[in-house]
Write an enzyme that holds these catalytic residues in place. Sequence first.
Site, mmCIF file in Angstrom:
data_model
loop_
_atom_site.group_PDB
_atom_site.id
_atom_site.type_symbol
_atom_site.label_atom_id
_atom_site.label_comp_id
_atom_site.label_asym_id
_atom_site.label_seq_id
_atom_site.Cartn_x
_atom_site.Cartn_y
_atom_site.Cartn_z
ATOM 1 N N TYR B 124 29.485 -9.572 17.179
ATOM 2 C CA TYR B 124 28.148 -10.085 17.444
ATOM 3 C C TYR B 124 27.922 -10.128 18.950
ATOM 4 O O TYR B 124 28.746 -10.662 19.693
ATOM 5 C CB TYR B 124 27.972 -11.500 16.859
ATOM 6 C CG TYR B 124 26.558 -11.961 17.064
ATOM 7 C CD1 TYR B 124 25.559 -11.495 16.230
ATOM 8 C CD2 TYR B 124 26.216 -12.772 18.136
ATOM 9 C CE1 TYR B 124 24.233 -11.855 16.436
ATOM 10 C CE2 TYR B 124 24.888 -13.135 18.350
ATOM 11 C CZ TYR B 124 23.910 -12.663 17.500
ATOM 12 O OH TYR B 124 22.602 -13.000 17.714
ATOM 13 N N GLN B 186 21.089 -14.686 10.625
ATOM 14 C CA GLN B 186 20.943 -13.596 9.661
ATOM 15 C C GLN B 186 21.959 -12.473 9.895
ATOM 16 O O GLN B 186 22.403 -11.814 8.943
ATOM 17 C CB GLN B 186 19.495 -13.080 9.617
ATOM 18 C CG GLN B 186 18.939 -12.514 10.908
ATOM 19 C CD GLN B 186 18.305 -13.570 11.816
ATOM 20 O OE1 GLN B 186 18.652 -14.768 11.762
ATOM 21 N NE2 GLN B 186 17.400 -13.154 12.673
ATOM 22 N N ASN B 209 24.847 -18.463 20.423
ATOM 23 C CA ASN B 209 24.307 -19.809 20.622
ATOM 24 C C ASN B 209 24.737 -20.728 19.477
ATOM 25 O O ASN B 209 25.562 -20.363 18.644
ATOM 26 C CB ASN B 209 22.788 -19.738 20.749
ATOM 27 C CG ASN B 209 22.144 -19.132 19.507
ATOM 28 O OD1 ASN B 209 22.761 -19.064 18.442
ATOM 29 N ND2 ASN B 209 20.907 -18.684 19.637
ATOM 30 N N SER B 233 31.844 -22.115 28.673
ATOM 31 C CA SER B 233 32.850 -21.457 29.512
ATOM 32 C C SER B 233 33.381 -22.415 30.586
ATOM 33 O O SER B 233 32.706 -23.355 30.991
ATOM 34 C CB SER B 233 32.220 -20.223 30.154
ATOM 35 O OG SER B 233 33.194 -19.422 30.744
ATOM 36 N N GLN B 255 31.200 -19.132 37.741
ATOM 37 C CA GLN B 255 31.307 -19.885 36.501
ATOM 38 C C GLN B 255 30.045 -20.704 36.259
ATOM 39 O O GLN B 255 29.511 -20.738 35.155
ATOM 40 C CB GLN B 255 32.524 -20.807 36.590
ATOM 41 C CG GLN B 255 32.876 -21.465 35.295
ATOM 42 C CD GLN B 255 33.167 -20.447 34.214
ATOM 43 O OE1 GLN B 255 33.812 -19.435 34.468
ATOM 44 N NE2 GLN B 255 32.643 -20.671 33.036
ATOM 45 N N HIS B 258 26.754 -19.394 34.539
ATOM 46 C CA HIS B 258 26.702 -19.076 33.103
ATOM 47 C C HIS B 258 25.745 -19.988 32.360
ATOM 48 O O HIS B 258 25.039 -19.549 31.445
ATOM 49 C CB HIS B 258 28.088 -19.191 32.473
ATOM 50 C CG HIS B 258 28.891 -17.939 32.587
ATOM 51 N ND1 HIS B 258 28.467 -16.743 32.086
ATOM 52 C CD2 HIS B 258 30.102 -17.696 33.149
ATOM 53 C CE1 HIS B 258 29.372 -15.803 32.325
ATOM 54 N NE2 HIS B 258 30.373 -16.359 32.984
ATOM 55 N N GLU B 322 40.196 -22.409 30.283
ATOM 56 C CA GLU B 322 39.936 -21.040 29.816
ATOM 57 C C GLU B 322 40.303 -20.043 30.924
ATOM 58 O O GLU B 322 41.062 -19.117 30.713
ATOM 59 C CB GLU B 322 38.450 -20.914 29.452
ATOM 60 C CG GLU B 322 38.050 -19.538 28.948
ATOM 61 C CD GLU B 322 36.536 -19.342 28.911
ATOM 62 O OE1 GLU B 322 35.802 -20.152 29.536
ATOM 63 O OE2 GLU B 322 36.090 -18.367 28.284
ATOM 64 N N HIS B 323 39.725 -20.227 32.104
ATOM 65 C CA HIS B 323 40.044 -19.396 33.274
ATOM 66 C C HIS B 323 40.751 -20.266 34.302
ATOM 67 O O HIS B 323 40.307 -21.372 34.594
ATOM 68 C CB HIS B 323 38.772 -18.851 33.932
ATOM 69 C CG HIS B 323 37.909 -18.047 33.023
ATOM 70 N ND1 HIS B 323 36.781 -18.572 32.431
ATOM 71 C CD2 HIS B 323 37.983 -16.760 32.615
ATOM 72 C CE1 HIS B 323 36.210 -17.633 31.681
ATOM 73 N NE2 HIS B 323 36.909 -16.522 31.774
ATOM 74 N N ASP B 356 36.467 -10.707 33.961
ATOM 75 C CA ASP B 356 35.276 -10.674 33.113
ATOM 76 C C ASP B 356 34.868 -9.240 32.797
ATOM 77 O O ASP B 356 34.266 -8.978 31.761
ATOM 78 C CB ASP B 356 34.097 -11.365 33.824
ATOM 79 C CG ASP B 356 34.254 -12.877 33.875
ATOM 80 O OD1 ASP B 356 35.019 -13.416 33.060
ATOM 81 O OD2 ASP B 356 33.616 -13.513 34.741
ATOM 82 N N GLU B 410 64.092 -27.975 -6.227
ATOM 83 C CA GLU B 410 62.630 -28.128 -6.147
ATOM 84 C C GLU B 410 61.998 -28.172 -7.534
ATOM 85 O O GLU B 410 60.775 -28.124 -7.659
ATOM 86 C CB GLU B 410 62.015 -27.016 -5.284
ATOM 87 C CG GLU B 410 62.334 -27.175 -3.790
ATOM 88 C CD GLU B 410 61.489 -26.280 -2.874
ATOM 89 O OE1 GLU B 410 60.723 -25.438 -3.387
ATOM 90 O OE2 GLU B 410 61.617 -26.431 -1.639
ATOM 91 N N HIS B 415 61.605 -19.985 -11.097
ATOM 92 C CA HIS B 415 62.059 -19.350 -9.859
ATOM 93 C C HIS B 415 63.559 -19.101 -9.922
ATOM 94 O O HIS B 415 64.060 -18.066 -9.484
ATOM 95 C CB HIS B 415 61.760 -20.252 -8.651
ATOM 96 C CG HIS B 415 60.325 -20.235 -8.221
ATOM 97 N ND1 HIS B 415 59.305 -20.694 -9.003
ATOM 98 C CD2 HIS B 415 59.739 -19.803 -7.064
ATOM 99 C CE1 HIS B 415 58.147 -20.559 -8.356
ATOM 100 N NE2 HIS B 415 58.386 -20.020 -7.182
#
Lengths: 426, 426
Positions: B124, B186, B209, B233, B255, B258, B322-323, B356, B410, B415
């Site tokens: 996506y 969708q 989003n 981020s 950063q 963003h 993250e970074h 990036d 068990e 088994h």
Amino acid sequence: MILAKNPDRKDWDKLTKRPALKQQNLQQLVNEVFQAIREEGDRAVLSYTKIFDRAEVEKLKATPEELAGAGNKISDDLKAAIRLAGANIEKFHRAQTPTVVEVETVPGVKCWQEVRPIERVGIYIPGGTAPLFSTVLMLAIPAQIAGCKDIVLCTPPDKNGQINPAILFAAQFAGVTQVFKVGGIQAIASMTFGTESIPKVNKIFGPGNQYVTAAKQRATQLGVAIDMPAGPSELLVLADETASPEFVVSDLLSQAEHGTDSQVICVVKSASLIPKIQEQLLNQLPSLPRKDIARKAIENSKLILMEDDQDCMDFINDYAPEHFILCVENESFYLNGLMNAGSVFIGNYTPESAGDYASGTNHTLPTNGFAKSFSGVNIDAFCKKITFQKISEEGIRRIGPAIEFMAEAEQLKAHKLAVTKRLLSL
Amino acid sequence: MILAKNPDRKDWDKLTKRPALKQQNLQQLVNEVFQAIREEGDRAVLSYTKIFDRAEVEKLKATPEELAGAGNKISDDLKAAIRLAGANIEKFHRAQTPTVVEVETVPGVKCWQEVRPIERVGIYIPGGTAPLFSTVLMLAIPAQIAGCKDIVLCTPPDKNGQINPAILFAAQFAGVTQVFKVGGIQAIASMTFGTESIPKVNKIFGPGNQYVTAAKQRATQLGVAIDMPAGPSELLVLADETASPEFVVSDLLSQAEHGTDSQVICVVKSASLIPKIQEQLLNQLPSLPRKDIARKAIENSKLILMEDDQDCMDFINDYAPEHFILCVENESFYLNGLMNAGSVFIGNYTPESAGDYASGTNHTLPTNGFAKSFSGVNIDAFCKKITFQKISEEGIRRIGPAIEFMAEAEQLKAHKLAVTKRLLSL
């Protein structure tokens, strides 16, 4: 078993379909328990243990004495068996340890990937009549090999506030660092938030009932990772005339005894196997202690005649079985074509129970078709891979302009300027 | 920036805490769209595209002509930049390709692990003013290397029903097999169920989003895997006096641009850096086109003086950025001690924007503390590992008794019998 002969491809959907999981709404109960444990910690844990497990527990953490005494409460044969299984699990998982990947993508741009253990992992082991100590081995041994610092185990106490000694023995053997007498939603909530006694963990592993499953889902919304989505256990057997019908049926029944919702599919390549399988079922089923459970599972299971190899292969990949027993003459055709499965058992002398306990492979595997996108638990599940890059002046000269064009086109001017400033300084 | 000087460890929680994610209740909308698309397929997709994207689309699938024409609509410089970045991403991810692991755990018990691609993956890519074609490269190139058969890309059309040409060019370059003009809930619903035009996939990747995030969560309940949990981020910079304050601030602003919710932390080892950072911020911020966004993010961000190395290391591991930009003299201390981070950028000439876009590492990384338990996207994310075992008569003789003891303990008699029958036959 429900019999189908060379079913049309358009009917495969029906045959590969899993029963819809009961999406019972446990959300409210889960939220309540989580909130109580977040706010009240151990006090809430002890109170839920009294309500749900009907157990009075004084100290949540298993004591050194309890741990040390466990070995004396189980047979030497069982201890030896656990040691053998553990050694095999260790060998196979240690061989999976990932190595550093290092590439200089262009001169002056060094990129590499290193592996780090997840620091704190939690293992949930259900209670009940059958103590799943084998799952302790399957989860704690790879965690220890990966280098996890805290390996926390939660399991519900019995009515006397005790934990099964085989679980305690396996936990020590496999390197579990702390054992807690707590089960159900309250165990998962405790490992999610941490309490006075029970540490917060980064990732939770292990099987459980619908309450535990719902609690693990809730944990993922609160920053804790989990091993994989849960579902009833599954087995698909593919057999031709080289397979022993007696062995095949013993494997179908191993799967069936897990629960009435166990998924069992037997695909045979030759019509002559159908009566043999049916006869073996009649012979073997009545002697099982869990025959009522197994019979119910077998009633819903499928016996499918499929004579074409490519059809069989496509059908198996469509179903994506958790466990796949392959007992045919032309096994290489299937090994090459197999795309989706959790764990594969090849030939007459490889029962599923070997992988459940002692061959060395892991028994925590993707069910419900998730073998199309998930691996079973392996060493990766206890690690993260971190990437690194170190760029020299030459390196930024070579890739800087490309970064500028791309950042400009994505309308991220500050990203561009971070490069421009460096290029200008050279 | 919020300034903190050698903060006490008991105050770290406040400094490492992420803002609570808006858990806006989108469930009902998500469920509605999912149900409509499950029932009505393409018709519902087209209708939602009209409502949400205000776009009339005739054919959901991008045509060969649209794809072929994309290259002419972007500059040669940008095409060359995409090719350079793509080549680096390919080199680094190809080097990660896992190999077969094979172990004979005991004589006659062969266990091995093989890798298979996830057959159908969905990517996506959000719409809006900035076309994130770099994310197309980051997700489709590893998918292609892994051998995924279908690599489906969904991205919302603009008002004229068109897709940005840089996205179309990158998609073709990176081996995307089908591109669809569909966005939002969708798009995720279409890839979850499949429609007449859009194929069902096994795993969905990519940013989005809050609607897309909620839809991806819903997809996981319907048998589709996703890449990782989403969050704003983040960047943490650790700098000493060897770091250029100008470069450091250019990275902080990369950063910050963003989004207003971007998380920015700058830890400095020396008090003398504080005024220099503040001065550079005043200099650099006003010239940015996205200065209003960046200013808001910077206002909430933290500038922390921390003079002790071990404190710094523990704080960084606690935060799990993250970074992580590491620009200090004693970098090996930090490289050895680092446990939790997504991607690391070392030295004055390694801006975050290099990772990036073009160094070769992946930019799809764990946020919100998930670097403690998740890796960034790498080749593993497009694969599953399947385990195999083949046991000989000798092998089952050696491990059979251990399996029998464990299955008995068990209380899983079937088994045990699956092994007993085989042992008796020998």
